[in-house]
Write an enzyme that holds these catalytic residues in place. Structure first.
Site, PDB file in Angstrom:
ATOM      1  N   GLU A 102      -5.327  21.469  14.685  1.00 36.07           N
ATOM      2  CA  GLU A 102      -5.923  20.794  13.518  1.00 36.07           C
ATOM      3  C   GLU A 102      -7.006  19.814  13.963  1.00 36.07           C
ATOM      4  O   GLU A 102      -6.868  19.164  15.002  1.00 36.07           O
ATOM      5  CB  GLU A 102      -4.833  20.033  12.747  1.00 36.07           C
ATOM      6  N   ASP A 148       3.650  24.925  12.191  1.00 34.99           N
ATOM      7  CA  ASP A 148       4.505  23.751  12.403  1.00 34.99           C
ATOM      8  C   ASP A 148       5.110  23.294  11.076  1.00 34.99           C
ATOM      9  O   ASP A 148       5.915  22.359  11.043  1.00 34.99           O
ATOM     10  CB  ASP A 148       3.764  22.620  13.133  1.00 34.99           C
ATOM     11  N   SER A 149       4.787  24.002   9.983  1.00 34.94           N
ATOM     12  CA  SER A 149       5.523  23.834   8.726  1.00 34.94           C
ATOM     13  C   SER A 149       6.999  24.155   8.953  1.00 34.94           C
ATOM     14  O   SER A 149       7.855  23.816   8.123  1.00 34.94           O
ATOM     15  CB  SER A 149       4.938  24.726   7.620  1.00 34.94           C
ATOM     16  N   GLU A 163      -7.757  24.065   4.570  1.00 37.18           N
ATOM     17  CA  GLU A 163      -6.602  23.693   3.741  1.00 37.18           C
ATOM     18  C   GLU A 163      -6.966  22.538   2.803  1.00 37.18           C
ATOM     19  O   GLU A 163      -7.616  21.554   3.208  1.00 37.18           O
ATOM     20  CB  GLU A 163      -5.419  23.261   4.625  1.00 37.18           C
ATOM     21  N   LYS A 198      -3.225  27.679  17.105  1.00 32.41           N
ATOM     22  CA  LYS A 198      -4.006  26.977  16.074  1.00 32.41           C
ATOM     23  C   LYS A 198      -3.854  25.484  16.308  1.00 32.41           C
ATOM     24  O   LYS A 198      -2.776  25.015  16.675  1.00 32.41           O
ATOM     25  CB  LYS A 198      -3.504  27.356  14.677  1.00 32.41           C
ATOM     26  N   ASP A 250       1.220  27.472  16.040  1.00 28.72           N
ATOM     27  CA  ASP A 250       0.648  26.131  15.901  1.00 28.72           C
ATOM     28  C   ASP A 250       0.931  25.279  17.130  1.00 28.72           C
ATOM     29  O   ASP A 250       2.089  25.198  17.584  1.00 28.72           O
ATOM     30  CB  ASP A 250       1.282  25.420  14.686  1.00 28.72           C
TER      31      ASP A 250
END
Ligand code: KIV
Length: 287
Positions: free
Chosen positions: A118, A48-49, A185, A116, A87
């Protein structure tokens, strides 16, 4: 063509069992996926960057499941050998397990082989629901960019004793819930080492030192396409942004000076067709 990376083959890649470190890089479109594939990386992260490095937002909170699916599909169309992990964006797995599975399914139907998400322990119900739906999940703890407002900025996590131990517990909870790997991270090297020792699944570090079972970086950082900021943990392997600016300057100069296009970069009539049109004396070539 190299063999496709699978979820079980990633899950088995623990450095303490003698495995080679895993290599993951982000990609958001077909050309990026082809580059990652030809470079022989193990996994492509449709991160999602995307929001920050491609779509121009200041953080990752604006991308939607539809945005992620659009870019995942572009990556998947390149049919790369690396495992495609997509993501789950902010708010796609925060409301209910049903929502989470539905949104993850959208990414899988777009071409992701795993998703993925978070966060630590509190994500366990979502992870269990995904695993139950046969969707492989990668965890992500430490500096979690979707929590930028809650964290008060993009800040290294786990510097204090209790916070470091909480990260270890979080990673253990994710692995226990069924994550096949966990991204670490923005945390001190020593803490990433503790986490890596504490879990049986591979850890993939970004800004988390060298003890992880693998590393991930953002494609635009590695290639120097994004050159406005260089985080401490980034190593640039190319300067494509400045190469591109130089190339475009040369193109602009050639157009303005009448040097582009040249005869070899233009289509031409045959001599007969030219003559029939009365273009005597023109430099007619066959097309
Ligand atoms: O979105 C992303 O690129 C990521 C990496 C930084 C791990 O989540």
């Amino acid at each position: 063509m190299s063999a496709r990376t699978t979820v079980p083959s990633v899950q088995a890649r623990k450095a303490r069992r003698g495995a080679q470190p895993l290599v993951m890089v982000t990609a958001y479109d077909a050309p990026g996926a082809r580059m990652a594939d030809e470079a022989g990386v193990d996994m492509i992260l449709v991160g999602d960057s995307l929001a920050m490095v491609v779509l121009g937002y200041d953080d990752t909170l604006s991308v939607t499941t539809e945005d992620m699916a659009h870019h995942t599909a572009a990556v998947a169309r390149a049919r790369p050998a690396p495992l495609i992990v997509a993501d789950l964006p902010w708010m796609s797995y925060h409301v209910s397990t049903e929502d989470t599975v539905r949104n993850a399914a959208t990414l899988v139907r777009a071409g992701a082989q795993a998703v993925k998400l978070e966060g630590g322990r509190k994500r366990v119900p979502m992870i269990e629901a995904l695993v139950d739906a046969e969707i492989p999940v990668m965890g992500h703890v430490g500096l979690t960019p979707q929590s930028v407002n809650a964290m008060g900025g993009f800040k290294v996590q786990g510097r204090e004793h209790a916070a470091a131990l909480a990260l270890v517990d979080d990673a253990k909870a994710l692995a226990h819930a069924g994550c096949f790997a966990v991204v670490l991270e923005g945390m001190p090297d020593e803490v990433a080492r503790m986490v890596t020792d504490a879990v049986d699944v591979p850890t993939i570090g970004i800004g988390a030192g060298s003890a992880c079972d693998g590393q991930v970086l953002v494609l635009h950082d590695v290639l120097g396409i994004e050159d406005r900021i260089t985080p401490k943990f980034v190593r640039r392997y190319a300067s494509l942004k400045s190469d591109a600016v130089e190339a475009l300057q040369a193109y602009a100069a050639d157009v303005r000076a009448g040097r582009f296009p040249g005869p070899d970069e233009s289509y031409h009539l045959s001599a007969e067709a030219s003559e029939a049109l009365g273009l005597y004396g023109s430099t007619a070539h066959t097309a």
